[in-house]
Write an enzyme that holds these catalytic residues in place. Sequence first.
Site, PDB file in Angstrom:
ATOM      1  N   ASP A 189       0.905  -0.790  -0.181  1.00 56.29           N
ATOM      2  CA  ASP A 189      -0.143   0.051   0.345  1.00 56.29           C
ATOM      3  C   ASP A 189       0.649   1.179   0.310  1.00 56.29           C
ATOM      4  OD1 ASP A 189      -1.982   1.619   0.471  1.00 56.29           O
ATOM      5  OD2 ASP A 189      -1.673   1.020   2.938  1.00 56.29           O
TER       6      ASP A 189
ATOM      7  N   ASP B 280      -0.212   4.570   1.624  1.00 60.63           N
ATOM      8  CA  ASP B 280      -0.195   6.090   2.255  1.00 60.63           C
ATOM      9  C   ASP B 280       0.210   5.070   3.559  1.00 60.63           C
ATOM     10  OD1 ASP B 280      -0.844   8.573   1.037  1.00 60.63           O
ATOM     11  OD2 ASP B 280      -1.987   7.510   0.109  1.00 60.63           O
TER      12      ASP B 280
HETATM   13 MG   LIG Z   1      -2.604   2.986   3.612  1.00 61.14          MG
END
Ligand SMILES: [Mg+2]
Length: 507
Positions: free
Chosen positions: A60, A62
């Site tokens: 992922d 962020d």
């Molecule tokens: Mg995230």
Amino acid sequence: MALLLCQAKGDTAGSCLKTLSPNPGGVDLLPPEVCSLLNPAAIYANNEISLRDVEVYGFDYDYTLAQYADTLHPEIFSAARDILIEHYKYPEGIRKYDYNPSFAIRGLHYDIQKSLLMKIDAFHYVQLGTAYRGLQPVPDEEVIDLYGGTQHIPLYQMSGFYGKGPSIKQFMDIFSLPEMALLSCVVDHFLGHGLEFDQAHLYKDVTDAIRDVHVKGLMYQWIERDMEKYILRGDETFAVLSRLVAHGKQLFLITNSPFSFVDKGMRHMVGADWRQLFDVVIVQADKPSFFTDRRKPFRKLDEKGSLHWDRITRLEKGKIYRQGNLFDFLRLTEWRGPRVLYFGDHLYSDLADLMLRHGWRTGAIIPELEREIRIINTEQYMHSLTWQQALTGLLERMQTYQDAESRQVLAAWMKERQELRCITKALFNAQFGSIFRTFHNPTYFSRRLVRFSDLYMASLSCLLNYRVDFTFYPRRTPLQHEAPLWMDQLCTGCMKTPFLGDMAHIR
Ligand SMILES: [Mg+2]
């Protein structure tokens, strides 16, 4: 802090008591090596996993590849507060509230109809002393009354698979810290001024205002404007990625963020040619439905952000794809099962489906782990925990003594144990304690963490402390029926529990 010690030699508990200090007879409660035992840079395993078997690493973006500084939270809070005033016409009075970073912790539940923010354990019980309406604590008796004479929240009301129940929502992502703080401030203002309001409207408006900060791109702008300030450990992320590639691993990225934002951050952390490290890059993926909805096809996106209309029959290195779904991803890449390890910070949106439906291995990034381990490593915490364990053992074993004097002593132990629990809780957070435990039980958050992740760690950079063929073995912890077989120091987590020798004959 005085403890009444029972030597258990008389006919009553009371007849054999004496008062001792926490350091009886000069015996150290804690041997010197017991503190600082835990390493905040370690990786912790819920399940055995050998990195030797992992050929493909997914990430992922962020809060996983890009770790953000907490200084982002007050900005999100203030912007959403101002949106509430200016666009949702909320009272000007809420402008006086500033972000309090010490108010909430991740993983709390919010009962929308009752305006209650609270911490719930793995058995769906509210931890007493951790229910807040606005900024004020709600007395335990009121909480119990509100839930029909119990502190248990029934399953049908609880947050569902993705943390969203019919009336109770769980705050799981890191962005929800400013959201919880703002919600509490707004409720505080309305209650404090005797304003009539509908709890559901207020909850929705605050949630929408926080969402607007994202939708309007404000947060992206702040980060892009000063990446040095907001993005942490970028060089370590670069070191992790390049080391994996150097060892022949394949990498991919699945993020909900837009390409222009991810591109700027990755250029900052890794360099202009960052895409050379990744075999597949997917942006605006719309997780978690990316993992379950088969209907959304991949689209190719060019550097300028324009979408192409051609049908995607392969996922090419160096290209950028938008949306899509995991089923097409698996078909096109053939990256299946346990040779794939995916890292994310959101237990539901990133990890749950992969673990439960698709059999990928998963790694959870939990930044709070670093701070909590530093607290556990302190002498104050270890001392308090050891003393609590000793008191708990005494209470369990001495409860059969029910004469008046013994009952008095047992009540004193009970009171001291409760005081110690509150002191220990406040070491983590004055209102809600640790994100991992409610007193002795795991939290609802912890249970999900154990269920949905093979590994968990404070930051991706922890990988740098291990070889790329390292095998993680979870510690064998006793099930309750096995506990008597275990040496007491393992059960308590401490090297030495005082007075056990004195109680040996009743064990
Ligand atoms: Mg995230």
